[in-house]
Design a protein around this motif. Structure first.
Motif, PDB file in Angstrom:
ATOM      1  N   ILE A 128       8.358   0.560  -3.407  1.00 48.77           N
ATOM      2  CA  ILE A 128       8.077   0.682  -1.823  1.00 48.77           C
ATOM      3  C   ILE A 128       6.840  -0.310  -1.605  1.00 48.77           C
ATOM      4  CG2 ILE A 128       6.469   2.742  -2.541  1.00 48.77           C
ATOM      5  CD1 ILE A 128       6.655   3.949   0.254  1.00 48.77           C
ATOM      6  N   MET A 129       6.649  -0.971  -0.264  1.00 44.82           N
ATOM      7  CA  MET A 129       5.920  -1.863   0.066  1.00 44.82           C
ATOM      8  C   MET A 129       4.520  -0.636   0.520  1.00 44.82           C
ATOM      9  SD  MET A 129       5.472  -4.494   3.111  1.00 44.82           S
ATOM     10  CE  MET A 129       7.161  -4.732   3.039  1.00 44.82           C
ATOM     11  N   GLU A 130       2.852  -1.345  -0.164  1.00 43.95           N
ATOM     12  CA  GLU A 130       2.472  -0.878   0.034  1.00 43.95           C
ATOM     13  C   GLU A 130       1.679  -0.658   1.481  1.00 43.95           C
ATOM     14  OE1 GLU A 130      -0.802  -3.471  -1.352  1.00 43.95           O
ATOM     15  OE2 GLU A 130      -0.174  -4.985  -0.309  1.00 43.95           O
ATOM     16  N   GLN A 131       0.748   0.529   1.683  1.00 42.14           N
ATOM     17  CA  GLN A 131       0.178   0.991   3.341  1.00 42.14           C
ATOM     18  C   GLN A 131       1.670   1.708   3.517  1.00 42.14           C
ATOM     19  OE1 GLN A 131      -2.828   0.942   4.137  1.00 42.14           O
ATOM     20  NE2 GLN A 131      -3.054  -0.282   2.020  1.00 42.14           N
ATOM     21  N   LYS A 132       3.206   2.070   2.898  1.00 40.38           N
ATOM     22  CA  LYS A 132       4.039   2.926   3.315  1.00 40.38           C
ATOM     23  C   LYS A 132       2.985   4.421   3.206  1.00 40.38           C
ATOM     24  CE  LYS A 132       6.631  -0.257   5.423  1.00 40.38           C
ATOM     25  NZ  LYS A 132       6.624  -0.433   7.391  1.00 40.38           N
ATOM     26  N   SER A 133       3.925   5.238   3.560  1.00 43.98           N
ATOM     27  CA  SER A 133       4.247   6.887   2.987  1.00 43.98           C
ATOM     28  C   SER A 133       5.069   6.754   2.140  1.00 43.98           C
ATOM     29  CB  SER A 133       3.478   7.697   3.828  1.00 43.98           C
ATOM     30  OG  SER A 133       2.455   7.669   4.425  1.00 43.98           O
ATOM     31  N   LEU A 134       4.678   7.551   1.184  1.00 44.60           N
ATOM     32  CA  LEU A 134       6.169   7.820  -0.196  1.00 44.60           C
ATOM     33  C   LEU A 134       5.861   9.655  -0.101  1.00 44.60           C
ATOM     34  CD1 LEU A 134       7.926   7.837  -2.113  1.00 44.60           C
ATOM     35  CD2 LEU A 134       6.363   7.053  -3.478  1.00 44.60           C
TER      36      LEU A 134
END
Length: 1316
Positions: A1187-1193
């Motif tokens: 996942i790319m940073e600053q996204k929500s998981l």
């Protein structure tokens, strides 16, 4: 009046019936004289009014048919009384008649005699064949060929001379009698006899049944006790007794545990807290009227034995109750009253009497007394008091109401004397105290018996020895004896019997023929086993010496009108020594007078009888002799006519014999005919038929020129006969006499000839180990079935049961079929064919001319200060290695200008030359001798001297610059604690510009961490090592000054060494076996630092190796080894283990899946319930998330369990707490979520969820990787294993839809990477 008289006469019979008449014998008993053990019937006819009551007496005592079931039979039919006894000895039988007024008896004496050999026999019954069939824990006796005997008789089995027909199931019919012993135990060991009763007499055959112990529950634990019986049965007390097991190589028995269970139950309760040391134990606290079984377990320092067979059922009843009943006969009714009814109205009982100690041992004392009289009219119990010395009386059974007149006392102190007294108590009050007992001291009244006396072993048969010994001087209530044996030279003893034997003589069966044994004996009583007797003198297992049996099969080989040439077959029994003489007698067929043919012994089995009259018929008989004397003569031959043979065809072959008898083949051998006919014999035909059949089949289509033939394709276990016909130019001659029947079945323990090469001398040899042998046996070697004469190229040596034929200088003339026969055995033999296979020749040459293997041949390198180093490296060197350097055909020794040394550990031999000049050019050779092995390596330095000299002429700084980089230590491997394999090496003379490259099979490997040559060492990690890492690895070091290469081949022994090194670390780190529930069943798991299927791992169930199958699947992951049990049942109960071998040590982890518990709940059932209701992740989680940073998981999954499970999230094995950044939720007991808002690279790691309830749970891992905006999606790096990954780019807001999509990938068997 006449009418009145007629009426009175009609009523006369009625009046006569009413007139009393004394008992009388109409037909009295008569005397009998019969053979001993012959059944006899006694008949008589009686009269009397009223009808007499008949009783039979034996020796003055009444005969009770129930006292010995099957032995006596009494019948009464129409006034004729019959008494039958089955095993008769010298006794007097009496029949007694009585009524209320008179008694009359008739006494006749019955005598019995033992039959002797010279008295006539009354019957002719075929010899019985008693066969033991062992099926699981059941033994079946089969007896065949008894049809004639059963026609008019009965069949009984006897054990130790007691009829066994009623006790165990037995069947008779179809020409066989069968006795089945279910649930076999050592209690069943003994002598079993089948006895057949016929109208002509009796016949019997016996077999001793040996029953050995099952495998011990723990290594070194003793065998199970036996013969458990309950005595002195009372309402709440019994005395349990048993016989101790034999301890041969185990530690001495320290005590016994006694268990009980109620009839109809499978729950056993241990009766004693501490082991009891004697073979008796009083069990109290039983419930009145309940029935019980008892069993015993022995204890020693190694563990507890298996339990004994349970005792017969006993019921806890007061034996005195029946004695207090009185009965009277009042016509058709019996009136029974109790003694209580005659005591009057007494409420308080009287005092007990005769208080004494009935059992006195070190462990306990049993008090006994007589019940009171009167007893009172209420239930009775007892109170016991004790006193020591002049002290006060103390009550000892405060917590127990004692109802029987027996009580065991355990807590007495050593060395003190006690007195006891007893009170009788009921609800009305207590009696006066009984008179005190005599002083009782807790000591052993007796000990073990003394050791038996001299033990003598004598020859019996080819597989048994007769052992006898003197009884111990102090028998001390002897139970019997245990006999042990051992092979002379061996340390381990073996038991010869497993149940105490009562006599002082015993036949030890099942011994190896020709082996030498020694024996010892121990006496047994209730206290245990005595000291061992002295060993017997060594004795070889040989038949007892006797004269040989009669020869047989006398046949005519030729006749010329004045003489007859005879041949005959050897006696079937040689009598324990070699047959060395034959004597022939003859007579005219019409005469009864025999005449000797030879006065001096004939050693061969042929004889020419001369001086005969042509046209006369003659009969012949032969006797055989050995060192014991001359045996019985053979039966007379058929009459033979002395008439000259003139036919053109050859006479019969003779002396048919067999060799190498196996299940489906055998070799027939014969001798050439004496009469050849008109021309020489050119070949032979061999014919075969099954025994009893007249349909002969010719085995060879073309006549064979040699005198042997291998018959193949036989039916195993079938019996065949053979005959041979010789062939010449005129045709096929007379058939030989039929051979003896031969069964196509190999002897037990048969071994084939072994062809190999001596590891020390390199000689090719053939060897045979005989499965049986005797003192007179010899190994006779043949080539192509012709005896091997004096040949300088072969030698024969024999040691014990093994003979070896050695080829000292083999060549092509030695090729052929070699066979060996062991004489004076039941046909021990074998053969082997030597062909032109070069395997043995090359192996022989390699052993005779061993070579020291080299890793690197002779090489050189230029060192600092102008030194030159010559070196080579061997695979292995011993400390006794010797070597020498030769330069230009001259040996160089260590001294001025030369330094020579070696290192055994590394195998390096080196020589350093201090100043190299043109004079040093030439050929350099190293010669190595290490034991018998040797080798040499050479190096030619011609023309290279200029290079050396130019190096030497440069300045010191230039020399250093021009010295090339090289490996100071070539490639080798190590294994780290996490089981990563490291290929390592050390380098020297490097600089910053020096390059280092790794290759596998010439393909370059780029490791994650570049090699640092300046550190002096380089290493290539190989994680998760397995068979895929097979190959040739190469390290290349170089710069502008030159390069060096090191090669490492990971295959063969090197690969095995690496796997063993991994197994050593992984095995040491292995956890205990743990149980995990799965949808298919249950799984045993063993966690370790690393696991690969190439490791030598073995799963076992109850000490038996488990093979992977649909029922039990074996596998593993990198973290653990597992075994899956699908659909478990009771069969899968037991002890499981995994063994991890590293070539030196075996690491074992175990798990007991026995399913035992206090409530008797089955373990497997609990596991199935646990598997059904345990917590688990139903779906929704991927394996890998990128996942790319600053996204929500959002990691969301569905869980299930009954009861509702607990859910815990972890990151890198640390529990995750719910915060604003990481939010943990669990909704409705079904949906578990972990939401990480605005992920950062710090959120990368291994996440896991643990779902668990009281029935178990599940652990699921997810790898999360966070990458920055603009970076490429991370890919696997070189040097690490590449795993198939599904790349899924999902563009949607995080929601339950995303969780659904994630869950749809969860069941794929490959990792998933999701980019959100």
């Amino acid at each position: 009046n006449s009418v009145l008289v007629r009426d009175m006469m009609a009523k006369r019979p009625e009046y006569l019936d009413d007139i009393p008449k004394m008992p009388d014998f109409l037909v009295a008993l008569r005397p009998h004289t019969v053979w001993e053990k012959t059944p006899v019937k006694l008949f008589c006819t009686v009269q009397g009014n009223p009808r007499p009551i008949v009783k039979w007496y034996k020796g003055g005592a009444p005969v009770d048919p129930l006292s010995a079931p099957g032995k006596y039979k009494i019948e009464n039919k129409y006034g004729v009384h019959m008494f039958k006894t089955c095993t008769l000895k010298h006794h007097t039988y009496k029949k007694l008649l009585f009524d209320l007024n008179s008694i009359e008896d008739d006494v006749k004496r019955v005598q019995s005699f033992k039959s002797v050999d010279n008295q006539p026999q009354f019957f002719d019954i075929p010899f019985l064949q008693l066969v033991l069939l062992i099926l699981s824990n059941t033994v079946v006796f089969n007896c065949f060929e008894i049809v004639k005997a059963l026609t008019y008789g009965e069949t009984h089995y006897l054990i130790n001379q007691f009829i066994y027909l009623i006790i165990q199931p037995m069947s008779v019919g179809g020409g066989a009698a069968r006795l089945t012993l279910p649930h076999l135990a050592k209690d069943d060991e003994g002598l079993y006899t089948l006895r057949i009763f016929t109208k002509d007499g009796t016949a019997e055959h016996s077999a001793y049944l040996f029953v050995s112990d099952a495998a011990p529950s723990a290594a070194g634990a003793p065998g199970a006790p036996m013969s458990v019986k309950a005595y002195d049965i009372n309402s709440d007390y019994v005395l349990v007794a048993w016989k101790p097991p034999n301890t041969v190589n185990e530690a001495a028995i320290s005590g016994y545990f006694v268990d009980r269970c109620e009839a109809g139950s499978d729950t056993w309760v241990q009766c004693n807290d501490a082991p009891v040391k004697v073979c008796k134990y009083p069990v109290h606290g039983l419930k009145v009227g309940r029935s019980y079984h008892f069993r015993v377990r022995a204890v020693n320092s190694a563990g507890i034995s298996r339990p004994s067979r349970k005792s017969d059922k006993v019921t806890a009843l007061d034996d005195a109750e029946s004695q207090r009943l009185q009965g009277t006969d009042e016509g058709r009714y019996d009136i029974v009253i109790k003694d209580d009814d005659l005591e009057g109205y007494v409420t308080i009982p009287g005092e007990p009497t005769d208080v004494h100690a009935s059992e006195v041992f070190k462990s306990y004392v049993v008090l006994s007394w007589s019940p009171p009289s009167p007893r009172g009219r209420a239930p009775l119990w007892y109170v016991i008091e004790k006193v020591s010395g002049t002290g006060a009386w103390q009550r000892i059974n405060t917590a127990v109401k004692l109802h029987s007149p027996r009580y065991p006392v355990f807590d007495l102190q050593d060395g003190q004397k006690y007195q006891f007294r007893v009170y009788s108590v009921n609800l009305y009050g207590s009696s006066e105290a009984s008179a005190p007992s005599e002083p009782v001291e807790k000591v052993d009244e007796d000990g073990v018996p003394s050791a038996p006396g001299q033990v003598i072993a004598t020859r019996n048969t080819k597989s048994s020895v007769f052992v006898q010994w003197d009884a111990p001087k102090s028998p001390k209530n002897l139970m019997g004896y245990y006999i042990d044996g051992r092979v002379v030279g061996a340390k381990e003893w073996f038991p010869c019997n497993h149940k105490p034997f009562k006599h002082t003589r015993f036949v030890v069966h099942g011994l190896i023929p020709g082996e030498t044994y020694a024996f010892r004996v121990q006496a047994v009583n209730v206290f245990g086993l005595s000291e061992e007797s002295q060993e017997s003198s060594p004795i070889a297992v040989e038949p007892a010496l006797a004269t040989p049996s009669a020869p047989f099969g006398i046949t005519m080989l030729s006749c010329d009108g004045a003489s007859i040439t005879l041949a005959w077959k050897s006696p079937k029994h040689c009598g324990g020594s070699k047959v060395n003489a034959y004597y022939v007698d003859k007579r005219n067929a019409d005469s009864l007078v025999w005449k000797e043919v030879n006065q001096s012994a004939i050693t061969e089995r042929t004889c020419t009888v001369e001086n005969l009259t042509e046209g006369t018929f003659y009969e012949f008989k032969v006797q055989a002799g050995n060192m014991a004397g001359v045996g019985v003569p053979s039966a007379p031959s058929a009459p033979m006519k002395c008439e000259a043979w003139t036919m053109d065809e050859p006479g019969p072959a003779y002396d048919l014999s067999f060799s190498e008898v196996r299940g489906h083949s055998l070799v027939v051998l014969w001798k050439a005919p004496v009469y050849t006919g008109a021309s020489a014999v050119t070949g032979y035909f061999v014919e075969m038929a099954k025994k009893g059949s007249s349909e002969f089949v010719t085995l060879n289509e073309e006549a064979v020129s040699h005198r042997y033939l291998q018959a193949t394709g036989l039916e195993e276990g079938a019996t065949y006969v053979f005959k041979v016909r010789a062939v010449n130019a005129s045709g096929v001659g007379k058939a030989s006499q039929l051979s003896e029947p031969v069964c196509a079945k190999a002897l037990p323990g048969t071994k084939e000839i072994l062809a190999s090469v001596d590891e020390e001398t390199g000689d090719i040899f053939l060897s045979l180990e005989a499965c049986e042998i005797c003192e007179t046996s010899k190994f006779v070697w043949s080539k192509n079935y012709k005896p091997i004469g004096d040949c300088p190229r072969v030698s024969v040596s024999t040691k014990g049961r093994t003979s070896r034929l050695t080829f000292t200088s083999p060549d092509k003339d030695d090729l052929g079929r070699y066979s060996v026969v062991v004489t004076d055995t039941d046909g021990v033999s074998g053969s082997h064919t030597l062909t032109e296979d070069g395997e043995f020749t090359s192996l022989s040459y390699a052993i005779r001319h061993p070579v020291v293997p080299l890793k690197h041949g002779l090489n050189y390198e230029i060192l600092e200060k102008g030194h030159v180093r010559f070196w080579l490296q061997a695979v292995k060197l011993s400390p006794s290695v010797s070597y020498r350097f030769i330069v230009n055909d001259k040996e160089v020794t260590s001294g001025e200008g030369h330094k020579i040394s070696h290192d055994v550990a590394t195998g390096v031999i080196q020589m350093t030359v201090d100043h190299f000049t043109r004079a040093n050019e030439g050929t350099y050779t190293v010669q190595i001798h290490d034991g018998k092995a040797k080798t040499q390596s050479s190096l030619v330095l011609v023309g290279d001297g200029e290079a050396f000299i130019s190096h030497f002429s440069l300045s010191q700084s230039e020399k250093r610059k021009n010295i090339s980089p090289h490996f100071s230590e070539y490639l080798y491997f190590t294994v780290t604690e996490d089981c990563t394999v490291m290929l390592a090496c050390k380098v020297a003379n490097v600089k910053k510009e020096t390059t280092f490259h790794w290759y596998k099979e010439d393909d370059e490997i780029v490791p994650e961490t570049p090699p640092n040559v300046m550190s002096g060492a380089c290493a290539l990690p190989i994680p998760l090592f397995s068979r895929k890492d097979h190959g040739v690895y190469k390290a290349v070091l170089g710069d502008d000054r030159g390069k060096d290469t090191s090669v490492f081949d990971i295959s063969g022994q090197v690969f095995d060494d690496i796997i063993n090194a991994i197994a050593h670390i992984a095995g040491a780190s292995a956890s205990d076996l743990v149980l995990q529930c799965t949808p298919e069943g249950i799984r045993l798991q063993c966690y370790m630092s690393y696991y690969t299927e190439e490791m030598k791992t073995v799963w076992k169930h109850k000490e038996s190796k488990i093979a992977s199958s649909e029922k039990m699947r074996i596998g593993g992951t990198a973290e653990m080894a597992w075994m899956q049990i699908c659909d478990p049942s009771d069969k899968e109960k037991g002890h499981y283990s995994i063994e991890i071998s590293d070539g030196v040590k075996t690491h074992t982890r175990t798990f007991d899946l026995s399913g035992q518990g206090k409530e008797g709940i089955n373990t497997l059932s609990r596991l199935n319930v646990s598997n059904q209701y345990r917590g688990r992740v139903v779906g929704g989680l991927p394996d890998v998330v990128t996942i790319m940073e600053q996204k929500s998981l959002s990691l969301t999954c569905t869980v299930w369990g009954e009861p509702t499970p607990e859910v815990t999230w972890f990151k890198n094995e640390q529990e995750v707490a719910s915060t604003e950044h990481t939010k943990v939720t669990f909704d409705g007991g079904k949906f578990a979520s972990l939401v990480i808002n605005q992920v950062t690279p710090d959120d990368s790691g291994k996440y896991s969820i643990n779902v668990r309830n009281k029935y178990g749970g599940e652990f699921v891992e997810i790898t999360v990787s966070v990458y920055r905006h603009g970076e490429k999606i991370p890919e696997p790096k070189l040097g690490q294993p590449k795993t198939p990954i599904i790349l899924c780019v999902l563009v949607f807001p995080l929601s339950s839809t995303a969780a659904f999509v994630l869950g749809s990938f969860h069941h794929l068997e490959i990792p998933i990477k999701l980019i959100l």
